[in-house]
Design an enzyme around this catalytic site. Sequence first.
Site, PDB file in Angstrom:
ATOM      1  N   HIS A  43       0.818  -1.206   0.000  1.00 41.21           N
ATOM      2  CA  HIS A  43       0.000   0.000   0.000  1.00 41.21           C
ATOM      3  C   HIS A  43       0.856   1.263   0.000  1.00 41.21           C
ATOM      4  CE1 HIS A  43      -3.815  -2.238   1.511  1.00 41.21           C
ATOM      5  NE2 HIS A  43      -3.758  -2.168   0.202  1.00 41.21           N
ATOM      6  N   HIS A  76      -0.398  -8.771   0.873  1.00 39.75           N
ATOM      7  CA  HIS A  76      -1.468  -8.869   1.872  1.00 39.75           C
ATOM      8  C   HIS A  76      -2.107 -10.255   1.939  1.00 39.75           C
ATOM      9  CE1 HIS A  76      -1.274  -4.717   0.237  1.00 39.75           C
ATOM     10  NE2 HIS A  76      -1.108  -4.459   1.512  1.00 39.75           N
ATOM     11  N   CYS A  98       3.215 -11.828   2.415  1.00 35.64           N
ATOM     12  CA  CYS A  98       4.222 -11.748   3.481  1.00 35.64           C
ATOM     13  C   CYS A  98       4.211 -13.051   4.277  1.00 35.64           C
ATOM     14  CB  CYS A  98       3.900 -10.578   4.404  1.00 35.64           C
ATOM     15  SG  CYS A  98       4.981 -10.555   5.852  1.00 35.64           S
ATOM     16  N   GLU A 128      -5.823  -7.776   3.622  1.00 39.79           N
ATOM     17  CA  GLU A 128      -5.265  -8.843   4.459  1.00 39.79           C
ATOM     18  C   GLU A 128      -6.370  -9.565   5.229  1.00 39.79           C
ATOM     19  OE1 GLU A 128      -2.762  -9.592   8.469  1.00 39.79           O
ATOM     20  OE2 GLU A 128      -2.076  -7.859   7.310  1.00 39.79           O
ATOM     21  N   THR A 166      -2.035  -8.323  10.833  1.00 35.53           N
ATOM     22  CA  THR A 166      -0.637  -8.132  11.269  1.00 35.53           C
ATOM     23  C   THR A 166      -0.240  -6.667  11.442  1.00 35.53           C
ATOM     24  OG1 THR A 166       0.193  -8.151   8.998  1.00 35.53           O
ATOM     25  CG2 THR A 166       0.121 -10.283  10.149  1.00 35.53           C
ATOM     26  N   CYS A 196       2.933  -8.064  13.365  1.00 37.71           N
ATOM     27  CA  CYS A 196       4.266  -8.377  12.853  1.00 37.71           C
ATOM     28  C   CYS A 196       5.341  -7.553  13.564  1.00 37.71           C
ATOM     29  CB  CYS A 196       4.310  -8.181  11.338  1.00 37.71           C
ATOM     30  SG  CYS A 196       4.818  -6.569  10.799  1.00 37.71           S
ATOM     31  N   SER A 224      -2.472   2.611   3.659  1.00 36.83           N
ATOM     32  CA  SER A 224      -1.548   1.795   4.452  1.00 36.83           C
ATOM     33  C   SER A 224      -1.990   1.736   5.908  1.00 36.83           C
ATOM     34  CB  SER A 224      -0.130   2.376   4.360  1.00 36.83           C
ATOM     35  OG  SER A 224       0.686   1.847   5.376  1.00 36.83           O
ATOM     36  N   ASN A 226      -0.602   0.193   8.551  1.00 39.80           N
ATOM     37  CA  ASN A 226       0.414   0.420   9.582  1.00 39.80           C
ATOM     38  C   ASN A 226       0.849   1.890   9.643  1.00 39.80           C
ATOM     39  OD1 ASN A 226       3.458   0.606   8.563  1.00 39.80           O
ATOM     40  ND2 ASN A 226       2.354  -0.719   7.154  1.00 39.80           N
ATOM     41  N   SER A 268       5.571   0.186   4.297  1.00 37.78           N
ATOM     42  CA  SER A 268       5.513   0.096   2.826  1.00 37.78           C
ATOM     43  C   SER A 268       6.028   1.358   2.143  1.00 37.78           C
ATOM     44  CB  SER A 268       4.073  -0.207   2.383  1.00 37.78           C
ATOM     45  OG  SER A 268       3.159   0.640   3.044  1.00 37.78           O
TER      46      SER A 268
END
Length: 308
Positions: A43, A76, A98, A128, A166, A196, A224, A226, A268
């Site tokens: 992303h 994802h 991943c 994901e 994650t 993660c 994104s 995260n 990312s």
Amino acid sequence: MLDEVLLAEPRGFCAGVDRAIEIVERALAKFGAPIYVRHEIVHNTYVVNDLKAKGAIFIEDLAEVPAGATLVFSAHGVSQAVRREAQERGFSIFDATCPLVTKVHVEVAKLHKEGYDFIMIGHKGHPEVEGTMGQLSEGIYLVEDVDDVERVQVAQSDKLAVVTQTTLSVDDAADILAAVKRRFPSVREPKQQDICYATQNRQDAVKVLAPQVDVLIVVGSPTSSNSNRLRELGERLGAAAYMVDQPEDLQPEWLDGKRRVGLTAGASAPDILVQQVITRLKAMGAVSVRKMEGVEETVHFPLPKGLK
């Protein structure tokens, strides 16, 4: 007066993102353009546009891919239905999921065989989450917050396991998991948490960084997960926090009267964007750039067979 830029450590690319981008680049080098990629490989707008320029075509529907083409699954992950359809259509497939997402998929498949149903903590509509929930045709229930946990209706609670997207906020996920355990005391947790290492490390770095700065800039794209969590975390810790997809998004008024800027990047976001943002901050008056101490990441994931 803007004085210093404090760089979070670690920040930017993680091993899963590195591997996913390398899979597309190696497939392009080996088989030539076009290479089809289901969903954005990661992303990030810059990364996707860069790969498009090299000959990658990003699609959502496998019907858009011609027979015999090379297809890459994004980092994802994908549902079993997408996997089956891709095989039936006879594509040459490279899986850039991943490995930490694959680990969750494997856990779901294994416990499902043992008769477990699942509660998944995650964001509805995120690829994901769709991929993980799509490992099963039934018996997996999504909760996005503590209220959802109170409302969720499960078919059976004797054998119930919990899995997590994650890229969530570590703190939010812990609160939701606590609510799951209150409502379903016998729920089975993953042996290692699903969030993660890179998500955790970047959030930990922001926890150290945010109290030391007047404003926090997160380099990352709106899609994104995260990166969004990093911005929210900075805000929660009392910093004015903003996300930029590109250096041009940086607004001078964010820095008015601010002395110290914290800078981080989602997993990312490529380092070239961080460097461009630093250049722009210097043009706006930043004098020095200082890198924080932080965890050094040494994780590396191997490439799939056929691309090494």
